[in-house]
Design an enzyme around this catalytic site. Structure first.
Site, mmCIF file in Angstrom:
data_model
loop_
_atom_site.group_PDB
_atom_site.id
_atom_site.type_symbol
_atom_site.label_atom_id
_atom_site.label_comp_id
_atom_site.label_asym_id
_atom_site.label_seq_id
_atom_site.Cartn_x
_atom_site.Cartn_y
_atom_site.Cartn_z
ATOM 1 N N HIS A 120 -4.975 -33.734 -97.975
ATOM 2 C CA HIS A 120 -4.564 -32.514 -98.676
ATOM 3 C C HIS A 120 -3.067 -32.520 -98.972
ATOM 4 O O HIS A 120 -2.635 -32.180 -100.088
ATOM 5 C CB HIS A 120 -4.928 -31.298 -97.831
ATOM 6 C CG HIS A 120 -4.398 -30.007 -98.384
ATOM 7 N ND1 HIS A 120 -4.963 -29.387 -99.485
ATOM 8 C CD2 HIS A 120 -3.348 -29.229 -97.993
ATOM 9 C CE1 HIS A 120 -4.274 -28.285 -99.753
ATOM 10 N NE2 HIS A 120 -3.301 -28.167 -98.865
ATOM 11 N N GLU A 121 -2.261 -32.931 -97.979
ATOM 12 C CA GLU A 121 -0.814 -32.910 -98.159
ATOM 13 C C GLU A 121 -0.352 -33.939 -99.186
ATOM 14 O O GLU A 121 0.602 -33.700 -99.923
ATOM 15 C CB GLU A 121 -0.115 -33.165 -96.819
ATOM 16 C CG GLU A 121 -0.337 -32.077 -95.788
ATOM 17 C CD GLU A 121 0.313 -30.764 -96.186
ATOM 18 O OE1 GLU A 121 1.296 -30.785 -96.943
ATOM 19 O OE2 GLU A 121 -0.164 -29.711 -95.732
ATOM 20 N N LEU A 122 -1.011 -35.086 -99.233
ATOM 21 C CA LEU A 122 -0.634 -36.102 -100.218
ATOM 22 C C LEU A 122 -1.095 -35.717 -101.622
ATOM 23 O O LEU A 122 -0.442 -36.059 -102.612
ATOM 24 C CB LEU A 122 -1.226 -37.457 -99.831
ATOM 25 C CG LEU A 122 -0.663 -38.129 -98.572
ATOM 26 C CD1 LEU A 122 -1.392 -39.435 -98.300
ATOM 27 C CD2 LEU A 122 0.830 -38.393 -98.727
ATOM 28 N N ALA A 235 16.010 -26.335 -87.056
ATOM 29 C CA ALA A 235 16.775 -25.133 -86.711
ATOM 30 C C ALA A 235 17.798 -24.807 -87.786
ATOM 31 O O ALA A 235 18.003 -23.638 -88.133
ATOM 32 C CB ALA A 235 17.461 -25.336 -85.361
ATOM 33 N N ARG A 237 17.556 -25.475 -90.931
ATOM 34 C CA ARG A 237 16.835 -25.008 -92.124
ATOM 35 C C ARG A 237 16.539 -23.515 -92.061
ATOM 36 O O ARG A 237 16.596 -22.814 -93.066
ATOM 37 C CB ARG A 237 15.528 -25.796 -92.255
ATOM 38 C CG ARG A 237 14.724 -25.479 -93.504
ATOM 39 C CD ARG A 237 13.433 -26.281 -93.538
ATOM 40 N NE ARG A 237 13.695 -27.703 -93.506
ATOM 41 C CZ ARG A 237 13.225 -28.528 -92.585
ATOM 42 N NH1 ARG A 237 12.468 -28.069 -91.607
ATOM 43 N NH2 ARG A 237 13.490 -29.810 -92.636
ATOM 44 N N ARG A 285 2.707 -25.317 -90.280
ATOM 45 C CA ARG A 285 3.961 -24.754 -90.772
ATOM 46 C C ARG A 285 3.909 -23.235 -90.729
ATOM 47 O O ARG A 285 2.856 -22.629 -90.918
ATOM 48 C CB ARG A 285 4.233 -25.218 -92.208
ATOM 49 C CG ARG A 285 4.607 -26.686 -92.303
ATOM 50 C CD ARG A 285 4.686 -27.153 -93.727
ATOM 51 N NE ARG A 285 3.374 -27.157 -94.354
ATOM 52 C CZ ARG A 285 3.083 -27.809 -95.469
ATOM 53 N NH1 ARG A 285 4.010 -28.501 -96.082
ATOM 54 N NH2 ARG A 285 1.882 -27.768 -95.975
ATOM 55 N N GLY A 296 9.272 -29.192 -96.045
ATOM 56 C CA GLY A 296 8.800 -30.097 -95.009
ATOM 57 C C GLY A 296 7.291 -30.176 -94.997
ATOM 58 O O GLY A 296 6.585 -29.286 -95.470
ATOM 59 N N GLY A 300 7.798 -33.000 -88.435
ATOM 60 C CA GLY A 300 8.982 -33.204 -87.608
ATOM 61 C C GLY A 300 8.778 -32.799 -86.162
ATOM 62 O O GLY A 300 9.085 -33.556 -85.235
ATOM 63 N N LEU A 301 8.255 -31.592 -85.936
ATOM 64 C CA LEU A 301 8.028 -31.126 -84.567
ATOM 65 C C LEU A 301 6.885 -31.878 -83.898
ATOM 66 O O LEU A 301 6.894 -32.055 -82.668
ATOM 67 C CB LEU A 301 7.748 -29.622 -84.561
ATOM 68 C CG LEU A 301 8.925 -28.718 -84.955
ATOM 69 C CD1 LEU A 301 8.511 -27.255 -84.914
ATOM 70 C CD2 LEU A 301 10.123 -28.955 -84.036
#
Length: 339
Positions: A120-122, A235, A237, A285, A296, A300-301
């Site tokens: 989905h993200e791609l 943080a 961001r 997110r 993003g 990352g997290l």
């Protein structure tokens, strides 16, 4: 009846009377013939062996059937309740089998969900690139630069996302891990804070270290640096203009157990309480607003969580009482007195 002699030499007839039991009719029926008795003993032994073998093999057969179902892809298969209720080694094996099946089902389900999320993200940036390419074919000279910029932006997002996915895969598989080494955690944090402050000043924000106890640990410094940078950038961001990201690193001593508590705090809107435990999952997110719009992918997290756990630490997020989000990382330390 038996003839016996008394103390005075007088003869007596001694008679025994046996209470009737279940064995007596059988004994009388068998008689005194040795071969017949041997046959009866063998028959009883065979019956007992059959019952014992059936008592053992029936649950084993059910375990084999459950194993075949798991192997064929039926991940919700569990052993029969009669096997789990047993109080012997077979019952223990059945309960262990169920725990194994639950773990396999959870892992496979997580991998399927991750694959769906990745697809989905791609697809989203690829779809925007295709639309931009289609518009570019019929664009006026004034619109060309806008569409080219859009295609470049989406390509950068794809490249970043794929790079993060590869990093996440390498961390989870343990591939390409260097030799563990002893390093100065405090110095690493200060370097990350300095780099983050340089990036934050371009947006009217700052990153500052409020407290920095001396801490030394063993692990993979470059991977840990990348993980902490992900948290600090996140943080930055969400911190509004004119505010700062505060970093503290505190050493705690509990008998022979030493650990560092790293806290990274922003002054953004925080995270809904129901999502605090989920923001370390891939592609999770926080709903974006105009002030916190970020591009993003939500990796990352997740990478930070994997790296911290690789170092036998823990990470959690909590909302500050006066606003903002605090990410707290606990890492085991190495005593300076040790070689």
């Amino acid at each position: 009846m038996r003839l016996v002699a008394g103390p005075s030499g007088k003869k007596y007839n001694l008679t025994f009377q046996q209470s009737p039991t279940f064995i007596m009719p059988v004994s009388e029926a068998v008689g005194t013939h040795p071969y017949l008795r041997l046959f009866v003993v063998g028959l009883l032994g065979a019956a007992l062996c059959f019952l014992l073998a059936r008592h053992i093999t029936r649950p084993v057969t059910r375990l084999r059937a459950a194993t075949r179902d798991i192997a064929s892809g039926k991940l919700k298969t569990r052993v029969d309740a009669s096997v789990r209720r047993r109080h012997d080694e077979i019952g223990t094996l059945g309960r262990d089998f169920d725990r194994m099946a639950e773990q396999i089902e959870a892992l496979v389900t997580a991998q399927r969900d991750l694959l769906g999320d990745v697809s989905h993200e791609l697809r989203s940036p690829l779809a925007r690139m295709i639309v931009a390419l289609g518009l570019l074919k019929h664009a006026s000279p004034e619109e060309v630069s806008e569409y080219v910029h859009r295609i470049g932006t989406e390509a950068e997002r794809l490249d970043k996302m794929i790079g993060q996915l590869l990093t996440l895969t390498r961390i989870e598989s343990g591939a390409e891990l260097a030799q563990r080494e002893k390093f100065d955690l405090t110095n690493l944090i200060q370097e990350v804070a300095a780099d983050g402050d340089f990036e934050a000043r371009a947006h009217g924000r700052e990153v500052k270290v409020v407290r920095a106890d001396a801490c030394t640990m063993s692990g993979y410094p470059e991977m840990l640096r990348s993980a902490i940078e992900n948290v600090v950038r996140n943080a930055i961001r969400y911190t509004p203009d004119g505010a700062s990201v505060a970093i503290t690193i505190e050493q705690l001593n509990d008998d022979d157990d030493q650990k560092a508590i790293l806290r990274i705090r922003d002054h953004g809107p925080g995270v809904p309480k129901i999502m605090l435990a989920n923001i370390f999952l891939p592609f999770q997110r926080v709903p974006e607003t105009a002030e916190t719009n970020s591009q993003g992918a939500g990796l990352g997290l997740a990478i930070a969580d994997r790296v911290v756990r690789m170092h036998h630490g823990s990470i959690r997020a909590l909302n500050a009482g006066d606003g903002g989000l605090i990410v707290e990382i606990a890492l085991p330390l190495v005593s300076e007195a040790r070689p």
